[in-house]
Design an enzyme around this catalytic site. Structure first.
Site, PDB file in Angstrom:
ATOM      1  N   SER A  66      -2.292   9.741   6.890  1.00  0.00           N
ATOM      2  CA  SER A  66      -1.881   9.094   4.954  1.00  0.00           C
ATOM      3  C   SER A  66      -2.103   8.386   5.266  1.00  0.00           C
ATOM      4  O   SER A  66      -3.987   8.013   5.153  1.00  0.00           O
ATOM      5  CB  SER A  66      -0.399   8.733   4.599  1.00  0.00           C
ATOM      6  OG  SER A  66      -0.763   8.574   3.898  1.00  0.00           O
ATOM      7  N   HIS A  71      -4.971  -5.751   1.817  1.00  0.00           N
ATOM      8  CA  HIS A  71      -5.207  -6.943   0.544  1.00  0.00           C
ATOM      9  C   HIS A  71      -5.132  -8.380   1.170  1.00  0.00           C
ATOM     10  O   HIS A  71      -4.741  -8.544   1.241  1.00  0.00           O
ATOM     11  CB  HIS A  71      -5.105  -6.565  -0.850  1.00  0.00           C
ATOM     12  CG  HIS A  71      -5.050  -5.304  -0.824  1.00  0.00           C
ATOM     13  ND1 HIS A  71      -6.037  -4.705  -1.373  1.00  0.00           N
ATOM     14  CD2 HIS A  71      -4.110  -4.649  -0.444  1.00  0.00           C
ATOM     15  CE1 HIS A  71      -5.339  -2.626  -1.766  1.00  0.00           C
ATOM     16  NE2 HIS A  71      -4.236  -3.078  -1.391  1.00  0.00           N
ATOM     17  N   CYS A  86       2.924  10.313   7.501  1.00  0.00           N
ATOM     18  CA  CYS A  86       4.096  11.489   7.031  1.00  0.00           C
ATOM     19  C   CYS A  86       4.421  12.031   8.500  1.00  0.00           C
ATOM     20  O   CYS A  86       3.885  11.647   9.115  1.00  0.00           O
ATOM     21  CB  CYS A  86       3.285  12.961   6.627  1.00  0.00           C
ATOM     22  SG  CYS A  86       2.250  11.808   5.258  1.00  0.00           S
TER      23      CYS A  86
END
Length: 120
Positions: A66, A71, A86
């Protein structure tokens, strides 16, 4: 669709420089590899102000399992991060936990909030 999604809000970070795009990229790729996850692509974008001064970074490592996204806000000494894996074919939850633990260790936040969401 079964998986684990970890979300972190890290404040008052005193670790890795939050405007160092090369350092953030190296950190993310290293923690993914150390955890045994498979990177299939990545993009790290530095933000700058009108004078060309570094303002933060958004980075994504696409995983076969995944993704990892970060940030940064150097002016706030803050980081948000999310790791989603996943569990098709294998339970990757412990790997996601290792990635998040290493990120927290590297950023050394004074305050942290980590949420865990079981997907699917």
């Amino acid at each position: 669709m079964q998986g684990l999604h970890l979300l972190a809000d890290l404040r008052d970070c005193e670790g890795l420089a939050l405007d160092d795009v090369a350092g953030l990229r190296a950190l993310c790729l290293a923690v993914v590899a150390e955890a045994g996850l498979r990177s299939v692509g990545e993009l790290f974008h530095p933000f700058v102000d009108a004078d060309g001064c570094a303002q933060g970074v958004t980075g994504v490592v696409l995983l076969a399992e995944s993704h990892l996204a970060i940030h940064t806000w150097p002016e706030l000494r803050g980081v948000t991060a999310d790791v989603y894996v996943c569990n098709l074919g294998a339970d990757n939850s412990a790997r996601a936990e290792r990635v998040m633990a290493r990120l927290v260790e590297a950023f050394r936040p004074g305050l942290k909030k980590i949420e865990s969401v079981r997907r699917g």
